[in-house]
Design an enzyme around this catalytic site. Structure first.
Site, PDB file in Angstrom:
ATOM      1  N   SER A 145       0.837  -1.198   0.000  1.00 56.97           N
ATOM      2  CA  SER A 145       0.000   0.000   0.000  1.00 56.97           C
ATOM      3  C   SER A 145       0.879   1.258   0.000  1.00 56.97           C
ATOM      4  CB  SER A 145      -0.947  -0.033   1.200  1.00 56.97           C
ATOM      5  OG  SER A 145      -1.974   0.912   1.047  1.00 56.97           O
ATOM      6  N   ASP A 311      -8.800  -6.383  -4.929  1.00 56.50           N
ATOM      7  CA  ASP A 311      -8.396  -5.057  -4.432  1.00 56.50           C
ATOM      8  C   ASP A 311      -8.952  -3.982  -5.370  1.00 56.50           C
ATOM      9  OD1 ASP A 311      -7.151  -2.762  -3.539  1.00 56.50           O
ATOM     10  OD2 ASP A 311      -5.119  -3.582  -3.603  1.00 56.50           O
ATOM     11  N   HIS A 344      -8.156  -5.071  -0.521  1.00 58.49           N
ATOM     12  CA  HIS A 344      -6.833  -4.451  -0.400  1.00 58.49           C
ATOM     13  C   HIS A 344      -6.054  -4.987   0.794  1.00 58.49           C
ATOM     14  CE1 HIS A 344      -3.748  -1.406  -0.694  1.00 58.49           C
ATOM     15  NE2 HIS A 344      -3.992  -1.009   0.539  1.00 58.49           N
TER      16      HIS A 344
END
Length: 363
Positions: A145, A311, A344
């Site tokens: 991320s 995601d 995610h």
């Protein structure tokens, strides 16, 4: 696993993309394992938006395990019997590194006087930490991320500092949709009457309501519809019938409220503003003449990018975009899209295929 919390005070001012410098900055970090005599076994782990240096040790505020304890430790995919692992709290955050809650030269918290920072500024702090630790070249830099953005930024701007670059569930720039979600969160914080234009540190009440709403909105983007439906469906929370009011009738509502309230106990609202802004400003191509391949020209590092099919925050197309740029630059790169139902947050959860990819690439 026990970490070794430390703080490095930078002796030189930290230059910032927005202009000016940050003086007397401190970087809080933990290390695991033993650094080889020639410094060749160091791995830098970069954390996500609300993460910190407690990657594989108990978090001092929540009492919960570190954010990637399942991945980092003796015999684990990032094996601390073999590698010296470094994880630092980014500049702008609130777990020991200099941020809006830190004291400025006048002895009062920076609050909104803290300079706007970028992902590259965060990485400047990390590079200064590596210099302080005597680590010239990393065996690998790893991030998921926002941590993936830092890994890409390090590879692009300090190409001689890492032999391997592992980027998981990330992107080279923030999309309009992601900026929109962050703006929603920032507005929720700033609309809280306890925000006081950021000068709330001496107040009895903090902007917890606004920060909780920001966290709730963001948390939705971390999960997939499949994960939410599978975990909660339309099930009611502690009741057999609807209340016909605005209590948390549904389990998913109760879950989000729990996530929001828990977050306010460990995170600073102003840090949330500054870090989300840094992510929104991130555009690696823009930093390199508008062409992403330019960011990786001449790199000798090996890259691996990982995405998840569920995601929707940083979908697979974002990773493919980076891979194509690395191909254009002639870089050594591998890519895999993993199937996982969690959205995610899959990179933080039990996905054995990710363990195999990480272990294989690191070794």
């Amino acid at each position: 696993m026990a970490g070794a919390s430390q703080v490095l005070q930078l002796t030189d001012p930290l230059p910032l993309d927005g202009g000016g410098e940050l003086h007397g900055a401190e970087i809080a970090f933990e290390t695991y394992g033993t650094l080889a005599g020639d410094g060749s076994n160091a791995i830098l782990l970069c954390h996500a938006l609300t993460g910190d240096q407690y990657v594989a040790s108990t978090h001092p505020v929540t009492g919960k395990p570190g954010w990637w304890e399942r991945m980092v430790g003796p015999g684990k995919p990032i094996d601390t019997d073999r590698y010296f692992v470094v994880c630092a709290n980014v500049v702008g955050s609130c777990m020991g590194s200099t941020g809006p809650a830190s004291e400025a030269l006048d002895g009062k918290p920076y609050a909104m006087r803290f300079p706007v920072i970028t992902i590259r500024d965060m990485v400047r702090g990390l590079v200064a930490l590596l210099d302080g630790l005597g680590i010239e070249k990393l065996h690998a830099v790893v991030g998921g991320s926002m941590g993936g953005m830092q890994a890409l930024s390090l590879a692009a701007n300090w190409p001689d500092r890492a032999e391997r670059v592992l980027v998981i569930a990330s992107t080279s720039r923030h999309s309009a949709q992601n900026i929109a979600f962050h703006e929603l969160g920032r507005q929720a914080v700033m609309a809280d009457p306890n925000w006081h234009q950021g000068d709330y540190y001496a107040q009895e009440s903090q902007p917890d309501s606004g920060l909780a709403v920001a966290r709730m909105a963001a948390h939705i983007t971390y999960l997939s519809e499949e994960a939410l439906t599978g975990k909660f469906g339309r099930n009611l929370q502690d009741r057999d019938t609807k209340s016909f009011g605005f209590d948390a009738d549904f389990q998913v509502e109760s879950y989000l409220r729990y996530q929001g309230s828990g977050f306010t106990r460990r995170f600073d609202a102003n840090s949330y503003l500054y870090i989300t802004r840094a992510m929104d400003y991130f555009d690696l191509a823009e930093e390199h003449g508008g062409k992403l391949a330019n960011a990786f020209a001449g790199t000798e590092a090996r890259f691996c990018l990982v995405s998840f099919d569920s995601d929707w925050l940083y979908p697979t197309a974002e990773s493919r975009h980076v891979v194509h740029a690395l191909n254009a630059a002639g870089a050594a790169v591998s890519f895999v899209e993993l199937s996982a139902p969690h959205g995610h947050d899959s990179f933080l959860l039990d996905v054995p295929a990710l363990d195999r990819v990480v272990k294989g690439f690191i070794e």
